[in-house]
Design a protein around this motif. Structure first.
Motif, PDB file in Angstrom:
ATOM      1  N   TRP A   1       0.819  -1.216   0.000  1.00  0.00           N
ATOM      2  CA  TRP A   1       0.000   0.000   0.000  1.00  0.00           C
ATOM      3  C   TRP A   1       0.852   1.265   0.000  1.00  0.00           C
ATOM      4  CZ3 TRP A   1      -4.657   1.174  -1.311  1.00  0.00           C
ATOM      5  CH2 TRP A   1      -5.279   2.337  -0.849  1.00  0.00           C
ATOM      6  N   PHE A   2       2.000   1.239   0.690  1.00  0.00           N
ATOM      7  CA  PHE A   2       2.837   2.425   0.791  1.00  0.00           C
ATOM      8  C   PHE A   2       4.023   2.412  -0.169  1.00  0.00           C
ATOM      9  CE2 PHE A   2       0.820   2.445   5.045  1.00  0.00           C
ATOM     10  CZ  PHE A   2       0.239   3.703   4.977  1.00  0.00           C
ATOM     11  N   ASP A   3       4.024   1.534  -1.156  1.00  0.00           N
ATOM     12  CA  ASP A   3       5.154   1.445  -2.080  1.00  0.00           C
ATOM     13  C   ASP A   3       5.444   2.759  -2.804  1.00  0.00           C
ATOM     14  OD1 ASP A   3       5.546  -1.148  -1.343  1.00  0.00           O
ATOM     15  OD2 ASP A   3       4.882  -2.036  -3.245  1.00  0.00           O
ATOM     16  N   ARG A   4       4.433   3.535  -3.105  1.00  0.00           N
ATOM     17  CA  ARG A   4       4.638   4.772  -3.858  1.00  0.00           C
ATOM     18  C   ARG A   4       4.605   6.017  -2.969  1.00  0.00           C
ATOM     19  NH1 ARG A   4      -0.574   2.800  -5.001  1.00  0.00           N
ATOM     20  NH2 ARG A   4      -2.194   4.243  -4.383  1.00  0.00           N
TER      21      ARG A   4
ATOM     22  N   THR B   1      -6.747  20.706  -3.846  1.00  0.00           N
ATOM     23  CA  THR B   1      -7.967  20.111  -3.314  1.00  0.00           C
ATOM     24  C   THR B   1      -7.726  18.657  -2.916  1.00  0.00           C
ATOM     25  OG1 THR B   1      -9.270  21.541  -4.748  1.00  0.00           O
ATOM     26  CG2 THR B   1     -10.386  19.631  -3.847  1.00  0.00           C
ATOM     27  N   HIS B   2      -8.125  18.318  -1.687  1.00  0.00           N
ATOM     28  CA  HIS B   2      -7.954  16.962  -1.167  1.00  0.00           C
ATOM     29  C   HIS B   2      -9.273  16.430  -0.623  1.00  0.00           C
ATOM     30  CE1 HIS B   2      -3.617  17.503  -1.329  1.00  0.00           C
ATOM     31  NE2 HIS B   2      -3.696  18.548  -0.524  1.00  0.00           N
ATOM     32  N   ASN B   3      -9.323  15.125  -0.479  1.00  0.00           N
ATOM     33  CA  ASN B   3     -10.395  14.475   0.270  1.00  0.00           C
ATOM     34  C   ASN B   3      -9.830  13.248   0.957  1.00  0.00           C
ATOM     35  OD1 ASN B   3     -10.199  12.600  -1.847  1.00  0.00           O
ATOM     36  ND2 ASN B   3     -12.407  12.348  -2.034  1.00  0.00           N
ATOM     37  N   VAL B   4     -10.670  12.583   1.733  1.00  0.00           N
ATOM     38  CA  VAL B   4     -10.304  11.346   2.414  1.00  0.00           C
ATOM     39  C   VAL B   4     -11.396  10.340   2.086  1.00  0.00           C
ATOM     40  CG1 VAL B   4      -9.910  10.248   4.648  1.00  0.00           C
ATOM     41  CG2 VAL B   4      -9.181  12.610   4.293  1.00  0.00           C
ATOM     42  N   LEU B   5     -11.002   9.211   1.485  1.00  0.00           N
ATOM     43  CA  LEU B   5     -11.958   8.177   1.096  1.00  0.00           C
ATOM     44  C   LEU B   5     -11.429   6.818   1.509  1.00  0.00           C
ATOM     45  CD1 LEU B   5     -14.402   7.022  -0.609  1.00  0.00           C
ATOM     46  CD2 LEU B   5     -12.789   6.950  -2.518  1.00  0.00           C
ATOM     47  N   GLU B   6     -12.206   6.082   2.308  1.00  0.00           N
ATOM     48  CA  GLU B   6     -11.841   4.709   2.641  1.00  0.00           C
ATOM     49  C   GLU B   6     -11.969   3.911   1.362  1.00  0.00           C
ATOM     50  OE1 GLU B   6     -12.113   0.593   3.647  1.00  0.00           O
ATOM     51  OE2 GLU B   6     -13.899   1.673   3.066  1.00  0.00           O
ATOM     52  N   ARG B   7     -10.886   3.294   0.928  1.00  0.00           N
ATOM     53  CA  ARG B   7     -10.779   2.734  -0.412  1.00  0.00           C
ATOM     54  C   ARG B   7     -11.595   1.454  -0.625  1.00  0.00           C
ATOM     55  NH1 ARG B   7     -11.121   4.292  -4.856  1.00  0.00           N
ATOM     56  NH2 ARG B   7      -9.285   5.537  -5.092  1.00  0.00           N
ATOM     57  N   GLU B   8     -11.609   0.547   0.309  1.00  0.00           N
ATOM     58  CA  GLU B   8     -12.197  -0.769   0.057  1.00  0.00           C
ATOM     59  C   GLU B   8     -13.728  -0.765  -0.014  1.00  0.00           C
ATOM     60  OE1 GLU B   8     -12.184  -5.128   2.138  1.00  0.00           O
ATOM     61  OE2 GLU B   8     -10.287  -4.026   2.042  1.00  0.00           O
TER      62      GLU B   8
ATOM     63  N   TYR C   1      -7.067   4.260   3.217  1.00  0.00           N
ATOM     64  CA  TYR C   1      -7.770   5.407   2.646  1.00  0.00           C
ATOM     65  C   TYR C   1      -6.854   6.182   1.708  1.00  0.00           C
ATOM     66  CZ  TYR C   1      -5.424   8.105   6.345  1.00  0.00           C
ATOM     67  OH  TYR C   1      -4.494   8.676   7.169  1.00  0.00           O
ATOM     68  N   VAL C   2      -7.461   7.032   0.890  1.00  0.00           N
ATOM     69  CA  VAL C   2      -6.733   7.787  -0.130  1.00  0.00           C
ATOM     70  C   VAL C   2      -7.279   9.201  -0.218  1.00  0.00           C
ATOM     71  CG1 VAL C   2      -6.358   5.703  -1.527  1.00  0.00           C
ATOM     72  CG2 VAL C   2      -8.291   7.196  -2.042  1.00  0.00           C
ATOM     73  N   CYS C   3      -6.504  10.057  -0.855  1.00  0.00           N
ATOM     74  CA  CYS C   3      -6.991  11.321  -1.393  1.00  0.00           C
ATOM     75  C   CYS C   3      -7.197  11.019  -2.875  1.00  0.00           C
ATOM     76  CB  CYS C   3      -5.965  12.433  -1.209  1.00  0.00           C
ATOM     77  SG  CYS C   3      -6.339  13.914  -2.174  1.00  0.00           S
ATOM     78  N   VAL C   4      -8.433  11.019  -3.331  1.00  0.00           N
ATOM     79  CA  VAL C   4      -8.737  10.591  -4.699  1.00  0.00           C
ATOM     80  C   VAL C   4      -7.947  11.376  -5.754  1.00  0.00           C
ATOM     81  CG1 VAL C   4     -10.562  10.328  -6.430  1.00  0.00           C
ATOM     82  CG2 VAL C   4     -10.981   9.640  -4.059  1.00  0.00           C
TER      83      VAL C   4
ATOM     84  N   MET D   1      -0.602   9.665  -2.177  1.00  0.00           N
ATOM     85  CA  MET D   1      -1.306  10.230  -1.020  1.00  0.00           C
ATOM     86  C   MET D   1      -2.298   9.202  -0.511  1.00  0.00           C
ATOM     87  SD  MET D   1      -2.888  14.004  -0.617  1.00  0.00           S
ATOM     88  CE  MET D   1      -3.451  14.602   0.966  1.00  0.00           C
ATOM     89  N   VAL D   2      -1.771   8.286   0.308  1.00  0.00           N
ATOM     90  CA  VAL D   2      -2.554   7.189   0.868  1.00  0.00           C
ATOM     91  C   VAL D   2      -2.234   7.062   2.349  1.00  0.00           C
ATOM     92  CG1 VAL D   2      -2.588   5.936  -1.334  1.00  0.00           C
ATOM     93  CG2 VAL D   2      -0.814   5.409   0.340  1.00  0.00           C
TER      94      VAL D   2
END
Length: 174
Positions: A65-68, A122-129, A157-160, A167-168
């Motif tokens: 998940w954090f590779d990038r 512009t950012h957001n927070v989205l639970e990915r799964e 979660y991510v910033c879409v 940005m995860v």
């Protein structure tokens, strides 16, 4: 002709040196030990509990998940807190494109508050799964979004808009 060749050679070597220096800076550990030398073996007892991941956490690596992500420095243990703040738009991934800390461990019933810096657009927070939580898209400094975690698990979660930049984040509930 000789002067032009020398100038080209100089420019090429300068560009190569700058690139190597830049890459070397990006690949260093981003640990938050607060010391300039620090121990690569994790001997710094103050940082072990806060910013150095345990062997189990580092091994799991959250399935890549954090590779990038260039600001992941392990799971920050916040299990003793009722509320935890994560910065949105922190410095990382080439600008204000990171969550800080990128990974936190909390107890069930803990509220995580994401707070915007106003940096990086512009950012957001989205639970990915499962889309369990999602904030609005905003660039407003001081804007906050919160979610209370009741069930044990790993919540990625991510910033879409900036997910591809790395940005995860993850909230681990134990």
């Amino acid at each position: 002709m000789v002067e032009m060749f020398s100038r080209r050679t100089f420019l090429r070597s300068t560009a190569a040196t700058a690139t190597i220096s830049l890459l070397a800076g990006c690949s260093g550990s981003g640990g938050d030990t607060g010391s300039d030398g620090g121990s690569e073996n994790g001997d710094d007892s103050e940082s072990t509990t806060e910013s150095t991941p345990t062997a189990e956490q580092e091994q799991a690596s959250f399935d890549g998940w954090f590779d990038r992500t260039d600001n992941y420095d392990g799971v920050h243990d916040k299990t003793d807190q009722d509320s935890v703040t994560v910065t949105v738009g922190a410095e990382g991934n080439g600008g204000g494109f990171a969550f800080e800390p990128a990974a936190v461990k909390v107890s069930p019933g803990t509220t995580v508050v994401w707070e915007w810096t106003g940096e990086g657009g512009t950012h957001n927070v989205l639970e990915r799964e499962n889309g369990l939580f999602e904030s609005e898209l905003t660039a407003e400094e001081g804007f906050t979004f919160e979610y209370t975690f009741e069930d044990a698990g790993e919540y990625k979660y991510v910033c879409v808009p900036h997910e591809t930049l790395g940005m995860v984040g993850v909230v681990v509930v134990e």
